[in-house]
Motif scaffolding. Structure first.
Motif, PDB file in Angstrom:
ATOM      1  N   LYS A 146      94.179  67.814  80.541  1.00 49.76           N
ATOM      2  CA  LYS A 146      93.907  68.966  79.677  1.00 49.76           C
ATOM      3  C   LYS A 146      92.493  69.508  79.927  1.00 49.76           C
ATOM      4  N   LEU A 147      91.553  68.615  80.173  1.00 52.75           N
ATOM      5  CA  LEU A 147      90.175  69.045  80.435  1.00 52.75           C
ATOM      6  C   LEU A 147      90.078  69.843  81.734  1.00 52.75           C
ATOM      7  N   PHE A 148      90.845  69.433  82.741  1.00 56.47           N
ATOM      8  CA  PHE A 148      90.843  70.175  84.006  1.00 56.47           C
ATOM      9  C   PHE A 148      91.480  71.555  83.835  1.00 56.47           C
ATOM     10  N   GLN A 149      92.510  71.642  82.992  1.00 54.32           N
ATOM     11  CA  GLN A 149      93.110  72.956  82.726  1.00 54.32           C
ATOM     12  C   GLN A 149      92.082  73.882  82.076  1.00 54.32           C
ATOM     13  N   GLU A 150      91.330  73.306  81.142  1.00 53.84           N
ATOM     14  CA  GLU A 150      90.279  74.057  80.437  1.00 53.84           C
ATOM     15  C   GLU A 150      89.186  74.488  81.415  1.00 53.84           C
ATOM     16  N   LEU A 151      88.800  73.582  82.304  1.00 56.82           N
ATOM     17  CA  LEU A 151      87.749  73.870  83.280  1.00 56.82           C
ATOM     18  C   LEU A 151      88.139  75.031  84.194  1.00 56.82           C
ATOM     19  N   ARG A 152      89.390  75.065  84.562  1.00 58.26           N
ATOM     20  CA  ARG A 152      89.861  76.149  85.451  1.00 58.26           C
ATOM     21  C   ARG A 152      89.758  77.515  84.773  1.00 58.26           C
ATOM     22  N   LEU A 153      89.913  77.520  83.438  1.00 56.97           N
ATOM     23  CA  LEU A 153      89.821  78.787  82.697  1.00 56.97           C
ATOM     24  C   LEU A 153      88.385  79.303  82.646  1.00 56.97           C
ATOM     25  N   HIS A 154      87.428  78.383  82.560  1.00 58.14           N
ATOM     26  CA  HIS A 154      86.036  78.777  82.305  1.00 58.14           C
ATOM     27  C   HIS A 154      85.100  78.634  83.492  1.00 58.14           C
ATOM     28  N   ASN A 155      85.532  78.003  84.543  1.00 62.54           N
ATOM     29  CA  ASN A 155      84.609  77.716  85.639  1.00 62.54           C
ATOM     30  C   ASN A 155      84.207  78.972  86.405  1.00 62.54           C
ATOM     31  N   LYS A 156      82.999  78.924  86.935  1.00 58.99           N
ATOM     32  CA  LYS A 156      82.446  80.114  87.615  1.00 58.99           C
ATOM     33  C   LYS A 156      82.977  80.275  89.037  1.00 58.99           C
ATOM     34  N   PHE A 157      83.466  79.188  89.626  1.00 58.26           N
ATOM     35  CA  PHE A 157      84.008  79.298  90.990  1.00 58.26           C
ATOM     36  C   PHE A 157      85.428  78.746  91.016  1.00 58.26           C
ATOM     37  N   SER A 158      86.159  79.091  92.075  1.00 52.68           N
ATOM     38  CA  SER A 158      87.575  78.712  92.109  1.00 52.68           C
ATOM     39  C   SER A 158      87.774  77.353  92.781  1.00 52.68           C
ATOM     40  N   PHE A 159      88.725  76.624  92.245  1.00 54.76           N
ATOM     41  CA  PHE A 159      89.166  75.356  92.827  1.00 54.76           C
ATOM     42  C   PHE A 159      90.615  75.160  92.383  1.00 54.76           C
ATOM     43  N   ASP A 160      91.308  74.299  93.065  1.00 54.37           N
ATOM     44  CA  ASP A 160      92.727  74.091  92.778  1.00 54.37           C
ATOM     45  C   ASP A 160      92.941  72.710  92.154  1.00 54.37           C
ATOM     46  N   VAL A 161      93.922  72.627  91.283  1.00 57.84           N
ATOM     47  CA  VAL A 161      94.234  71.353  90.632  1.00 57.84           C
ATOM     48  C   VAL A 161      95.739  71.096  90.710  1.00 57.84           C
ATOM     49  N   LYS A 162      96.094  69.867  91.061  1.00 58.39           N
ATOM     50  CA  LYS A 162      97.499  69.452  91.027  1.00 58.39           C
ATOM     51  C   LYS A 162      97.579  68.186  90.189  1.00 58.39           C
ATOM     52  N   PHE A 163      98.568  68.112  89.325  1.00 58.37           N
ATOM     53  CA  PHE A 163      98.688  66.975  88.421  1.00 58.37           C
ATOM     54  C   PHE A 163      99.773  66.044  88.951  1.00 58.37           C
ATOM     55  N   ILE A 164      99.347  64.872  89.410  1.00 60.79           N
ATOM     56  CA  ILE A 164     100.324  63.985  90.044  1.00 60.79           C
ATOM     57  C   ILE A 164     100.529  62.702  89.239  1.00 60.79           C
ATOM     58  N   VAL A 165     101.765  62.263  89.212  1.00 65.01           N
ATOM     59  CA  VAL A 165     102.138  61.010  88.545  1.00 65.01           C
ATOM     60  C   VAL A 165     102.846  60.144  89.575  1.00 65.01           C
ATOM     61  N   MET A 166     102.330  58.942  89.774  1.00 62.71           N
ATOM     62  CA  MET A 166     103.046  58.020  90.641  1.00 62.71           C
ATOM     63  C   MET A 166     103.894  57.105  89.772  1.00 62.71           C
ATOM     64  N   ASP A 167     105.174  57.055  90.075  1.00 61.45           N
ATOM     65  CA  ASP A 167     106.065  56.119  89.371  1.00 61.45           C
ATOM     66  C   ASP A 167     106.185  54.867  90.238  1.00 61.45           C
TER      67      ASP A 167
END
Length: 283
Positions: free
Chosen positions: A59-80
């Motif tokens: 959730k914090l990374f989602q928030e960071l993407r909304l407010h951050n000054k530069f662009s970066f990509d995030v992928k949310f991975i779950v290993m089972d």
């Protein structure tokens, strides 16, 4: 997303911005800035285990993407690694209500370590990290983010001294030794566990405590020794805090203020240095 799920997700996001701004959000951004964890053009695989720490990190990374000054990509991975159906569904349910678009991939780690008697938890953790690096690289990421927090850091420092006979800490970021060009980052580095628990309880969320195949109860996990040591360290820190309220901050600062002139021996990039090496040359 259904209406109710959307409401939960919005309430959780609002709590990060408002109620937990000081104790969670500001500590998250402080770690990212202080240790230069996120850079322009990064593609970060946020590794979700299903527990409170990694779900909050998502959730914090989602928030960071909304407010951050530069662009970066995030992928949310779950290993089972071989979860039972109940645990797998719990992770999927929480990802759904929190509006975290997870990518789940399978591995057979639980089966691989099932018959290992000595330190299965340590081997499981090492294997997990290898699988996470491998999958993250495969989907085009250059970093993996893990959810270790401030309390993990200070417990690791004390465990190293009292049980390992060494001064070391859990680093805020590391270059991978086996996966070229990959890094591991720990953006929850400055967040207290108490704050994470308060955020979870305030929002009425329920996460996995321990998803280990051997047992559903972490206290009786296969690697009892290391778990009981960590529990002992937690208790020790609690006792010390009664005498000195700044004890956690001082443990943390101790590895930022190492005075090499007063250390008998130390290692640097695998090479051992001893104070006698240049003792007679220093005037």
């Amino acid at each position: 997303m259904h209406g109710m799920e959307e409401d939960i997700s919005r309430a959780v996001e609002l709590s990060i911005r408002k109620k937990f701004r000081k104790d969670i959000w500001c500590k998250f951004t402080k770690a990212i800035n202080r240790y230069e964890l996120v850079k322009e053009g990064d593609s970060i695989a946020v590794c979700i285990s299903g527990g409170k720490d990694s779900m909050l990190m998502a959730k914090l990374f989602q928030e960071l993407r909304l407010h951050n000054k530069f662009s970066f990509d995030v992928k949310f991975i779950v290993m089972d690694p071989g979860y039972n159906r109940e645990n797998r569904e719990a992770i999927e349910h929480n990802a759904g209500i929190l509006n975290v678009p997870v990518q789940i991939f399978e591995s057979d780690i639980f089966d691989s370590v099932f018959h290992i008697e000595k330190s299965p938890c340590y081997i499981c953790a090492r294997m997990r990290r290898g699988y996470l690096y491998s999958y993250a690289k495969e989907i085009g990421c250059n970093k993996i983010a893990l959810g270790h927090h401030y309390d993990d850091v200070i417990e690791t420092i004390l465990m190293g001294m009292l049980y390992g006979g060494q001064v070391q800490t859990m680093m805020p970021k590391l270059h991978s030794t086996n996966f070229d060009g990959m890094e591991l980052i720990r953006p929850m580095y400055l967040i207290r566990e108490q704050a994470i628990e308060a955020w979870r309880d305030y929002n009425g969320l329920r996460f996995l405590q321990c998803a280990c195949k051997f047992t559903q109860d972490c206290e009786t996990c296969a690697d009892k020794e290391s778990l009981s040591k960590r529990k002992e360290i937690k208790g020790l820190i609690r006792e010390l805090r009664n005498v000195n309220p700044f004890v956690e901050a001082n443990i943390f600062k101790s590895v930022e203020n190492v005075n090499i002139d007063t250390v008998i021996a130390y290692k640097r990039r695998g090479k051992r240095h001893h104070f006698l090496d240049d003792y007679d040359n220093v005037k």
